[in-house]
Write a protein that holds these residues in place. Structure first.
Motif, PDB file in Angstrom:
ATOM      1  N   ARG A 146      -6.026   5.346  -9.081  1.00 44.82           N
ATOM      2  CA  ARG A 146      -4.834   5.447  -8.232  1.00 44.82           C
ATOM      3  C   ARG A 146      -3.646   4.767  -8.917  1.00 44.82           C
ATOM      4  O   ARG A 146      -3.767   3.667  -9.455  1.00 44.82           O
ATOM      5  N   LYS A 150       1.077   3.424  -5.586  1.00 47.11           N
ATOM      6  CA  LYS A 150       0.536   4.043  -4.369  1.00 47.11           C
ATOM      7  C   LYS A 150      -0.384   3.093  -3.596  1.00 47.11           C
ATOM      8  O   LYS A 150      -0.989   3.501  -2.598  1.00 47.11           O
ATOM      9  N   LEU A 151      -0.493   1.865  -4.031  1.00 43.36           N
ATOM     10  CA  LEU A 151      -1.378   0.916  -3.344  1.00 43.36           C
ATOM     11  C   LEU A 151      -0.701   0.333  -2.116  1.00 43.36           C
ATOM     12  O   LEU A 151       0.520   0.141  -2.079  1.00 43.36           O
ATOM     13  N   SER A 152      -1.509   0.017  -1.113  1.00 42.78           N
ATOM     14  CA  SER A 152      -1.001  -0.707   0.049  1.00 42.78           C
ATOM     15  C   SER A 152      -0.774  -2.165  -0.337  1.00 42.78           C
ATOM     16  O   SER A 152      -1.162  -2.613  -1.432  1.00 42.78           O
ATOM     17  N   GLY A 153      -0.162  -2.933   0.577  1.00 44.68           N
ATOM     18  CA  GLY A 153       0.091  -4.341   0.284  1.00 44.68           C
ATOM     19  C   GLY A 153      -1.181  -5.114  -0.008  1.00 44.68           C
ATOM     20  O   GLY A 153      -1.251  -5.881  -0.976  1.00 44.68           O
ATOM     21  N   GLY A 154      -2.206  -4.920   0.816  1.00 44.53           N
ATOM     22  CA  GLY A 154      -3.468  -5.618   0.597  1.00 44.53           C
ATOM     23  C   GLY A 154      -4.166  -5.182  -0.672  1.00 44.53           C
ATOM     24  O   GLY A 154      -4.747  -6.002  -1.398  1.00 44.53           O
ATOM     25  N   GLN A 155      -4.116  -3.874  -0.982  1.00 43.75           N
ATOM     26  CA  GLN A 155      -4.719  -3.374  -2.223  1.00 43.75           C
ATOM     27  C   GLN A 155      -3.995  -3.925  -3.442  1.00 43.75           C
ATOM     28  O   GLN A 155      -4.621  -4.253  -4.453  1.00 43.75           O
ATOM     29  N   ARG A 156      -2.674  -4.050  -3.343  1.00 45.58           N
ATOM     30  CA  ARG A 156      -1.899  -4.604  -4.459  1.00 45.58           C
ATOM     31  C   ARG A 156      -2.286  -6.070  -4.695  1.00 45.58           C
ATOM     32  O   ARG A 156      -2.401  -6.510  -5.843  1.00 45.58           O
ATOM     33  N   GLN A 157      -2.508  -6.831  -3.615  1.00 45.25           N
ATOM     34  CA  GLN A 157      -2.952  -8.220  -3.788  1.00 45.25           C
ATOM     35  C   GLN A 157      -4.307  -8.270  -4.492  1.00 45.25           C
ATOM     36  O   GLN A 157      -4.540  -9.135  -5.337  1.00 45.25           O
ATOM     37  N   GLY A 180      -0.849  -9.922   3.135  1.00 43.89           N
ATOM     38  CA  GLY A 180      -0.975  -8.471   3.235  1.00 43.89           C
ATOM     39  C   GLY A 180      -2.388  -7.968   3.418  1.00 43.89           C
ATOM     40  O   GLY A 180      -2.591  -6.773   3.648  1.00 43.89           O
ATOM     41  N   ASP A 182      -5.983  -7.506   5.435  1.00 44.90           N
ATOM     42  CA  ASP A 182      -6.476  -7.574   6.799  1.00 44.90           C
ATOM     43  C   ASP A 182      -7.600  -8.609   6.885  1.00 44.90           C
ATOM     44  O   ASP A 182      -8.006  -9.203   5.876  1.00 44.90           O
TER      45      ASP A 182
END
Length: 318
Positions: A146, A150-157, A180, A182
């Motif tokens: 990916r 295109k990553l969400s905030g949590g995925q970016r962390q 970021g 959950d």
């Protein structure tokens, strides 16, 4: 998911990459002061971080936490004092090969794929971990193709965490690492940090989430107004505030609540007043006598939040 990371380091003796001595601090700050013009961000901090510790650095906004971490990383130089990491200046090449950092102000090319970004960072280290091992440790195997943008905030962390692990570091710096994420991702992250510590890695992190510090840290360092005002295990920090914690919601002034006999401290926190008292019952009787001015009351043993608020309030009065 289990974190499969190599045990801490393997470099030749007599260099900055020497094997970790469990009796010698990995990080040493002595009399660290940092000034920005007339502003004193740090005011004579002393701190040791020992091998295998998970140290949480806590403090209000502007307390000096991020500045302290930046000095340990060699990103900023102290105005006064000395800093040593693995016995050397933080800018020593051998030191930089043994540390990983996950900072608030990180940036990566949005068009690169997750696996490509990890490979880029692995190339910076002479003894990098395999790419899939890094991705698995950050729970990113399914996202390897990916684009980073295109990553969400949590995925970016989680990607920033992977990059911090890329060089198989002995020492990890994490600045607000779970922003970021959950609840499930945050707790999985805690499990990974514990697994790293069990392998002999050392972790130093800052956070505004007191629950995170309480659950994860083996030691807490509380900084306020550029000074270390308390340090110890979570239990030792909480023991600094004895008695009960009483949370009160209602249209009451802080002065009015503070006048109730038996209250040892009172602070405004969000939409509530947070009180501490040696004995909750006399305080509750006074609160109940106020009738409709008290909309909600809860009582619990004093925890890390109460200790944090109480100790920083004490610092404000000095």
């Amino acid at each position: 998911m289990t974190t499969h990371i190599a045990p801490a380091n393997h470099a030749a003796p007599g260099t900055a990459g020497s094997p970790v001595d469990p009796q010698t601090p990995i990080v040493e700050l002595r009399g660290i002061t940092k000034r920005y013009g007339s502003v004193e961000a740090l005011a004579g901090i002393d701190l040791d971080v020992m091998p295998g510790e998970i140290v949480a650095v806590l403090g209000p906004n502007g307390a000096g936490k991020t500045t302290a971490i930046a000095i340990m990383l060699g990103l900023r130089q102290p105005s006064v004092g000395t800093v040593r990491v693995f016995g050397e200046d933080p800018l020593h090449a051998g030191v930089r090969e043994r540390i990983g950092a996950m900072l608030q102000e990180s940036g990566i090319p949005a068009t690169l794929r997750v696996g490509e970004v990890v490979d880029l960072f692995r190339a910076y280290y002479p003894l990098a971990l395999p790419r899939d091992e890094v991705l698995a440790a950050a729970d990113l195997l399914d996202l390897r193709d990916r684009p980073a943008g295109k990553l969400s905030g949590g995925q970016r962390q989680r990607l920033y965490f992977a990059l911090a692990l890329a060089g198989d570091p002995d020492l990890l710096f994490l600045d607000e690492p779970t922003v970021g994420m959950d609840v499930a991702a945050r707790r999985a992250f805690w499990d990974r940090i514990r697994a790293l510590a069990e392998l002999g890695k050392t972790v130093l992190f800052s956070t505004h989430l007191l629950e995170e510090a309480d659950a994860l840290a083996t030691r807490i360092v509380l900084i306020d107004r550029g000074r270390v005002i308390a340090a110890g295990t979570p239990a030792e920090i909480k023991a600094r505030v004895a008695g009960k914690r009483i949370r009160v919601r209602g249209p009451l002034s802080t002065d009015a609540i503070g006048a109730i006999p038996g209250i040892t401290s009172v602070a405004r926190h969000g939409g509530y007043h947070l009180l501490t008292a040696e004995d909750a019952m006399p305080v509750l009787r006074h609160l109940m006598a106020l009738g409709s001015l008290v909309e909600e009351v809860t009582v619990e043993d004093a925890g890390l939040e109460a200790a944090f608020l109480g100790l920083t309030e004490e610092g404000a009065d000095r």
